[in-house]
Design a protein around this motif. Structure first.
Motif, PDB file in Angstrom:
ATOM      1  N   ILE A  79       0.861  -1.174   0.000  1.00  0.00           N
ATOM      2  CA  ILE A  79       0.000   0.000   0.000  1.00  0.00           C
ATOM      3  C   ILE A  79       0.900   1.227   0.000  1.00  0.00           C
ATOM      4  O   ILE A  79       1.787   1.352   0.833  1.00  0.00           O
ATOM      5  N   VAL A  80       0.659   2.130  -0.950  1.00  0.00           N
ATOM      6  CA  VAL A  80       1.376   3.395  -1.011  1.00  0.00           C
ATOM      7  C   VAL A  80       0.299   4.469  -0.997  1.00  0.00           C
ATOM      8  O   VAL A  80      -0.364   4.700  -2.004  1.00  0.00           O
ATOM      9  N   SER A  81       0.097   5.090   0.161  1.00  0.00           N
ATOM     10  CA  SER A  81      -1.053   5.969   0.307  1.00  0.00           C
ATOM     11  C   SER A  81      -0.770   7.164   1.193  1.00  0.00           C
ATOM     12  O   SER A  81       0.003   7.074   2.146  1.00  0.00           O
ATOM     13  N   GLY A  82      -1.428   8.259   0.880  1.00  0.00           N
ATOM     14  CA  GLY A  82      -1.390   9.442   1.718  1.00  0.00           C
ATOM     15  C   GLY A  82      -2.515   9.437   2.721  1.00  0.00           C
ATOM     16  O   GLY A  82      -2.643  10.336   3.546  1.00  0.00           O
ATOM     17  N   LEU A  83      -3.349   8.424   2.663  1.00  0.00           N
ATOM     18  CA  LEU A  83      -4.482   8.296   3.571  1.00  0.00           C
ATOM     19  C   LEU A  83      -3.992   8.199   5.013  1.00  0.00           C
ATOM     20  O   LEU A  83      -3.086   7.440   5.319  1.00  0.00           O
ATOM     21  N   SER A  84      -4.610   8.973   5.866  1.00  0.00           N
ATOM     22  CA  SER A  84      -4.270   8.919   7.281  1.00  0.00           C
ATOM     23  C   SER A  84      -4.905   7.664   7.881  1.00  0.00           C
ATOM     24  O   SER A  84      -6.121   7.530   7.922  1.00  0.00           O
ATOM     25  N   MET A  85      -4.065   6.723   8.300  1.00  0.00           N
ATOM     26  CA  MET A  85      -4.546   5.468   8.868  1.00  0.00           C
ATOM     27  C   MET A  85      -4.082   5.339  10.304  1.00  0.00           C
ATOM     28  O   MET A  85      -2.953   5.691  10.623  1.00  0.00           O
ATOM     29  N   SER A  86      -4.940   4.786  11.113  1.00  0.00           N
ATOM     30  CA  SER A  86      -4.532   4.484  12.482  1.00  0.00           C
ATOM     31  C   SER A  86      -3.683   3.221  12.462  1.00  0.00           C
ATOM     32  O   SER A  86      -3.676   2.467  11.480  1.00  0.00           O
ATOM     33  N   SER A  87      -3.000   2.969  13.550  1.00  0.00           N
ATOM     34  CA  SER A  87      -2.198   1.749  13.632  1.00  0.00           C
ATOM     35  C   SER A  87      -3.096   0.511  13.573  1.00  0.00           C
ATOM     36  O   SER A  87      -2.694  -0.524  13.058  1.00  0.00           O
TER      37      SER A  87
END
Length: 121
Positions: A79-87
């Motif tokens: 996954i290569v993303s700028g999406l803000s993801m939680s741990s």
């Protein structure tokens, strides 16, 4: 090494293509998630670079469809993303079986560490 890059932003797709072409990798870049899924199903890739935030057909849609149609390919997904993801969200993706999660903006070294994991940067 054969690489599939699924990314809906043409400028980012071009940057990745420039990086990968300097290393002479065999790669396909596609701007549409559904078309990328079909490539992942019917062609053999060593690595799949996937953006999560795509309109109409998200990276999550791609992963769920890939899991149901060709689950052996999940371990090839980065996954290569700028999406803000939680741990927790990141761990759920890893539990699904993907290789790793990289955050945009991504350095050339981070990208190549996924393509060439045996090389230490």
């Amino acid at each position: 090494m054969k690489i599939l890059h699924v990314e809906d932003t043409p400028e980012i797709s071009k940057i990745f293509a420039d990086i990968l072409s300097t290393k002479n990798y065999d790669f396909d870049s596609i701007l549409d998630g559904r078309a990328g899924l079909e490539l992942a199903i019917y062609k053999e890739y060593d690595l799949i670079l996937l953006d999560m935030c795509m309109p109409k057909y998200s990276g999550v849609d791609f992963l769920l469809d890939l899991k149901s149609r060709k689950p052996s390919e999940l371990s090839k997904v980065v996954i290569v993303s700028g999406l803000s993801m939680s741990s927790i969200q990141e761990q759920e993706l890893l539990n699904l079986g993907i290789r790793s999660v990289l955050r945009k903006p991504i350095s050339v070294q981070s990208l190549l560490s996924q393509v060439e994991p045996e090389i230490a940067f």
